[in-house]
Design a protein around this motif. Structure first.
Motif, PDB file in Angstrom:
ATOM      1  N   LEU A   1       7.270 -13.173  -0.483  1.00 24.82           N
ATOM      2  CA  LEU A   1       6.473 -12.062   0.035  1.00 24.82           C
ATOM      3  C   LEU A   1       7.258 -11.255   1.054  1.00 24.82           C
ATOM      4  CD1 LEU A   1       3.721 -10.581   0.322  1.00 24.82           C
ATOM      5  CD2 LEU A   1       3.170 -12.218   2.131  1.00 24.82           C
ATOM      6  N   MET A   2       7.885 -11.927   2.020  1.00 26.69           N
ATOM      7  CA  MET A   2       8.628 -11.207   3.046  1.00 26.69           C
ATOM      8  C   MET A   2       9.829 -10.494   2.447  1.00 26.69           C
ATOM      9  SD  MET A   2       8.936 -10.132   6.091  1.00 26.69           S
ATOM     10  CE  MET A   2       7.485 -10.961   6.733  1.00 26.69           C
ATOM     11  N   THR A   3      10.513 -11.114   1.505  1.00 21.02           N
ATOM     12  CA  THR A   3      11.650 -10.460   0.857  1.00 21.02           C
ATOM     13  C   THR A   3      11.210  -9.190   0.159  1.00 21.02           C
ATOM     14  OG1 THR A   3      12.795 -12.560   0.522  1.00 21.02           O
ATOM     15  CG2 THR A   3      13.455 -10.727  -0.887  1.00 21.02           C
ATOM     16  N   MET A   4      10.108  -9.272  -0.564  1.00 23.05           N
ATOM     17  CA  MET A   4       9.605  -8.090  -1.266  1.00 23.05           C
ATOM     18  C   MET A   4       9.260  -6.975  -0.282  1.00 23.05           C
ATOM     19  SD  MET A   4       6.760  -6.178  -2.033  1.00 23.05           S
ATOM     20  CE  MET A   4       5.395  -7.249  -1.580  1.00 23.05           C
ATOM     21  N   VAL A   5       8.562  -7.311   0.792  1.00 29.28           N
ATOM     22  CA  VAL A   5       8.167  -6.305   1.777  1.00 29.28           C
ATOM     23  C   VAL A   5       9.395  -5.628   2.383  1.00 29.28           C
ATOM     24  CG1 VAL A   5       7.133  -5.973   4.055  1.00 29.28           C
ATOM     25  CG2 VAL A   5       5.919  -7.293   2.318  1.00 29.28           C
ATOM     26  N   LEU A   6      10.388  -6.420   2.776  1.00 25.65           N
ATOM     27  CA  LEU A   6      11.578  -5.847   3.410  1.00 25.65           C
ATOM     28  C   LEU A   6      12.398  -5.013   2.436  1.00 25.65           C
ATOM     29  CD1 LEU A   6      12.699  -8.857   5.623  1.00 25.65           C
ATOM     30  CD2 LEU A   6      11.569  -6.757   6.364  1.00 25.65           C
ATOM     31  N   VAL A   7      12.562  -5.499   1.229  1.00 25.66           N
ATOM     32  CA  VAL A   7      13.385  -4.778   0.247  1.00 25.66           C
ATOM     33  C   VAL A   7      12.732  -3.473  -0.162  1.00 25.66           C
ATOM     34  CG1 VAL A   7      14.265  -4.833  -2.120  1.00 25.66           C
ATOM     35  CG2 VAL A   7      14.583  -6.811  -0.626  1.00 25.66           C
ATOM     36  N   THR A   8      11.441  -3.501  -0.464  1.00 27.60           N
ATOM     37  CA  THR A   8      10.790  -2.281  -0.957  1.00 27.60           C
ATOM     38  C   THR A   8      10.492  -1.286   0.156  1.00 27.60           C
ATOM     39  OG1 THR A   8       8.592  -3.302  -0.800  1.00 27.60           O
ATOM     40  CG2 THR A   8       9.758  -3.504  -2.896  1.00 27.60           C
ATOM     41  N   SER A   9      10.003  -1.774   1.306  1.00 28.16           N
ATOM     42  CA  SER A   9       9.607  -0.847   2.367  1.00 28.16           C
ATOM     43  C   SER A   9      10.795  -0.159   3.008  1.00 28.16           C
ATOM     44  CB  SER A   9       8.795  -1.586   3.435  1.00 28.16           C
ATOM     45  OG  SER A   9       9.577  -2.548   4.102  1.00 28.16           O
ATOM     46  N   ASN A  10      11.992  -0.701   2.876  1.00 29.79           N
ATOM     47  CA  ASN A  10      13.180  -0.077   3.441  1.00 29.79           C
ATOM     48  C   ASN A  10      13.918   0.812   2.445  1.00 29.79           C
ATOM     49  OD1 ASN A  10      13.527  -1.023   6.289  1.00 29.79           O
ATOM     50  ND2 ASN A  10      13.254  -2.989   5.279  1.00 29.79           N
ATOM     51  N   ARG A  11      13.294   1.062   1.304  1.00 28.66           N
ATOM     52  CA  ARG A  11      13.844   1.975   0.304  1.00 28.66           C
ATOM     53  C   ARG A  11      12.805   3.034  -0.010  1.00 28.66           C
ATOM     54  NH1 ARG A  11      16.355  -2.555   0.238  1.00 28.66           N
ATOM     55  NH2 ARG A  11      18.509  -2.756  -0.501  1.00 28.66           N
ATOM     56  N   PRO A  12      13.077   4.282   0.355  1.00 27.89           N
ATOM     57  CA  PRO A  12      12.068   5.339   0.223  1.00 27.89           C
ATOM     58  C   PRO A  12      11.446   5.425  -1.173  1.00 27.89           C
ATOM     59  CG  PRO A  12      13.940   6.135   1.472  1.00 27.89           C
ATOM     60  CD  PRO A  12      14.321   4.778   0.974  1.00 27.89           C
ATOM     61  N   ARG A  13      12.227   5.204  -2.208  1.00 24.09           N
ATOM     62  CA  ARG A  13      11.675   5.321  -3.553  1.00 24.09           C
ATOM     63  C   ARG A  13      10.706   4.195  -3.889  1.00 24.09           C
ATOM     64  NH1 ARG A  13      16.824   7.078  -7.401  1.00 24.09           N
ATOM     65  NH2 ARG A  13      17.244   9.092  -6.400  1.00 24.09           N
ATOM     66  N   LEU A  14      10.827   3.077  -3.200  1.00 20.10           N
ATOM     67  CA  LEU A  14       9.986   1.916  -3.496  1.00 20.10           C
ATOM     68  C   LEU A  14       8.876   1.700  -2.473  1.00 20.10           C
ATOM     69  CD1 LEU A  14      12.768  -0.670  -4.487  1.00 20.10           C
ATOM     70  CD2 LEU A  14      11.374   0.730  -6.022  1.00 20.10           C
ATOM     71  N   ALA A  15       8.987   2.348  -1.314  1.00 17.14           N
ATOM     72  CA  ALA A  15       8.078   2.046  -0.204  1.00 17.14           C
ATOM     73  C   ALA A  15       6.614   2.254  -0.572  1.00 17.14           C
ATOM     74  CB  ALA A  15       8.439   2.897   1.008  1.00 17.14           C
ATOM     75  N   ARG A  16       6.317   3.253  -1.383  1.00 11.44           N
ATOM     76  CA  ARG A  16       4.917   3.530  -1.706  1.00 11.44           C
ATOM     77  C   ARG A  16       4.288   2.439  -2.561  1.00 11.44           C
ATOM     78  NH1 ARG A  16       4.550   7.723  -6.649  1.00 11.44           N
ATOM     79  NH2 ARG A  16       6.456   7.168  -7.753  1.00 11.44           N
ATOM     80  N   TRP A  17       5.137   1.572  -3.158  1.00  7.90           N
ATOM     81  CA  TRP A  17       4.628   0.503  -4.010  1.00  7.90           C
ATOM     82  C   TRP A  17       4.459  -0.819  -3.267  1.00  7.90           C
ATOM     83  CZ3 TRP A  17       2.802   2.388  -8.310  1.00  7.90           C
ATOM     84  CH2 TRP A  17       3.403   3.522  -8.875  1.00  7.90           C
ATOM     85  N   THR A  18       4.875  -0.870  -2.002  1.00  9.75           N
ATOM     86  CA  THR A  18       4.869  -2.139  -1.281  1.00  9.75           C
ATOM     87  C   THR A  18       3.482  -2.761  -1.220  1.00  9.75           C
ATOM     88  OG1 THR A  18       6.733  -1.376   0.070  1.00  9.75           O
ATOM     89  CG2 THR A  18       5.499  -3.266   0.873  1.00  9.75           C
ATOM     90  N   THR A  19       2.491  -1.978  -0.831  1.00  6.50           N
ATOM     91  CA  THR A  19       1.132  -2.513  -0.728  1.00  6.50           C
ATOM     92  C   THR A  19       0.642  -3.071  -2.057  1.00  6.50           C
ATOM     93  OG1 THR A  19       0.596  -0.978   1.056  1.00  6.50           O
ATOM     94  CG2 THR A  19      -1.253  -1.967  -0.126  1.00  6.50           C
ATOM     95  N   TRP A  20       0.913  -2.341  -3.132  1.00  6.89           N
ATOM     96  CA  TRP A  20       0.448  -2.774  -4.448  1.00  6.89           C
ATOM     97  C   TRP A  20       1.170  -4.044  -4.886  1.00  6.89           C
ATOM     98  CZ3 TRP A  20      -3.842  -0.414  -5.716  1.00  6.89           C
ATOM     99  CH2 TRP A  20      -4.076   0.871  -5.210  1.00  6.89           C
ATOM    100  N   LEU A  21       2.427  -4.156  -4.531  1.00  6.82           N
ATOM    101  CA  LEU A  21       3.169  -5.366  -4.888  1.00  6.82           C
ATOM    102  C   LEU A  21       2.695  -6.569  -4.073  1.00  6.82           C
ATOM    103  CD1 LEU A  21       6.767  -3.878  -5.308  1.00  6.82           C
ATOM    104  CD2 LEU A  21       5.236  -4.746  -7.102  1.00  6.82           C
ATOM    105  N   VAL A  22       2.240  -6.329  -2.853  1.00  2.00           N
ATOM    106  CA  VAL A  22       1.612  -7.404  -2.089  1.00  2.00           C
ATOM    107  C   VAL A  22       0.410  -7.944  -2.865  1.00  2.00           C
ATOM    108  CG1 VAL A  22       0.268  -7.940  -0.015  1.00  2.00           C
ATOM    109  CG2 VAL A  22       2.387  -6.639   0.185  1.00  2.00           C
ATOM    110  N   GLY A  23      -0.403  -7.035  -3.386  1.00  2.59           N
ATOM    111  CA  GLY A  23      -1.549  -7.447  -4.180  1.00  2.59           C
ATOM    112  C   GLY A  23      -1.158  -8.217  -5.423  1.00  2.59           C
ATOM    113  N   VAL A  24      -0.110  -7.759  -6.105  1.00  6.47           N
ATOM    114  CA  VAL A  24       0.360  -8.457  -7.304  1.00  6.47           C
ATOM    115  C   VAL A  24       0.794  -9.873  -6.970  1.00  6.47           C
ATOM    116  CG1 VAL A  24       2.189  -8.503  -9.051  1.00  6.47           C
ATOM    117  CG2 VAL A  24       0.997  -6.366  -8.553  1.00  6.47           C
TER     118      VAL A  24
END
Length: 284
Positions: free
Chosen positions: A167-190
């Motif tokens: 979970l923490m890896t996903m949050v850090l990797v996606t939220s620190n990349r502008p193209r992926l940041a908008r998907w972070t919340t949804w990936l938390v749900g997944v």
């Protein structure tokens, strides 16, 4: 690759009392967010696992799938809520402590966030008990308590550590990349949905020390509670350390106090404007 120089930062406040005076609404929000999560967890546990429920007695995979969808939707709703957007929607002491390690939150705020999480978890289960009555205490529900299952304590510890790290890896990797940041919340749900489907039989799925304590207080079940206190911290701290040592020096504000970021930026701009005005006056 050079090590990213990211670490704990000093507080913006001279004392804990000053932080409390300024940020008490954030602390209440964090507590309320986890309280809402716990009410949802207890309510859906009763709905799906109480033998008297009209939707009980489904296939175990279907039950866990529905539970996963329900809790994923709950987490997404909390994160995207106005309070979640303002406080950062940690609602997990392990996340707050990891973000303190990364310099995304100050020490006093971290302490009060963690206290709020534990208080919110207990309050949430208490509210659920009032709303759901004796059904929440039956053995099949038992206040949504988390205890080791298949494989015993060792498997539960490994599962909780793995889930927290991923979970923490996903949050850090996606939220620190502008193209992926908008998907972070949804990936938390997944992740939450899949964790419940595949890991609930192993550990009960917690990755949140306060969430486990909130249920245990009412169920009076403290079986292997050390797992649920230590494994989330180990997993998230480990993931953060790997990320820091393997990343370029950039940190974006996500799951942090966004309004503070904006305020600090405004203060820096105001200071720069004042310095420019003073230099102009001196030159005149």
């Amino acid at each position: 690759m050079p090590v990213t120089k990211i670490g704990p930062r000093a507080s913006l406040f001279p004392s804990p009392l000053a932080a409390l005076r300024e940020h008490w609404p954030l602390y209440l929000m964090e507590g309320a967010e986890l309280a809402a999560f716990m009410v949802s967890a207890c309510a859906f546990t009763v709905l799906l696992f109480d033998p008297a429920s009209p939707v009980a007695h489904l296939n175990s995979w279907v039950e866990r799938g529905l539970m996963g969808l329900a809790m994923a939707a709950t987490a997404i709703a909390i994160i995207k809520s106005p309070w979640g957007q303002r406080s950062g929607a940690h609602f997990n002491p392990a996340i707050s402590l990891t973000f303190f390690r990364l310099g995304k939150i100050g020490p006093y705020d971290t302490v009060f966030y963690v206290i709020s999480h534990f208080c919110g978890a207990v309050a949430g289960v208490g509210v659920a008990a009032l709303l759901l009555g004796p059904r929440i205490a039956i053995p099949q529900v038992d206040y949504a308590v988390t205890v080791p299952g298949i494989g015993g304590a060792g498997a539960a510890f490994a599962a909780e550590t793995f889930m927290a790290a991923l979970l923490m890896t996903m949050v850090l990797v996606t939220s620190n990349r502008p193209r992926l940041a908008r998907w972070t919340t949804w990936l938390v749900g997944v992740l939450i949905a899949n964790y419940i489907v595949f890991f609930a039989p192993v550990s009960g799925f917690s990755i949140n020390p306060a969430r486990t304590v909130g249920s245990a207080v009412f169920a009076h079940v403290w079986t292997a509670v050390w797992i649920y206190l230590a494994a989330p911290l180990l997993g998230m701290f480990g993931a953060a350390e790997v990320y820091v040592r393997g990343s370029t020096p950039r940190v974006r504000e996500y799951f942090s106090q966004r309004h503070l970021t904006h305020r600090e930026a405004g203060e820096r701009q105001e200071q720069a404007t004042t310095r420019y005005r003073d230099s102009s006056l001196r030159s005149e």
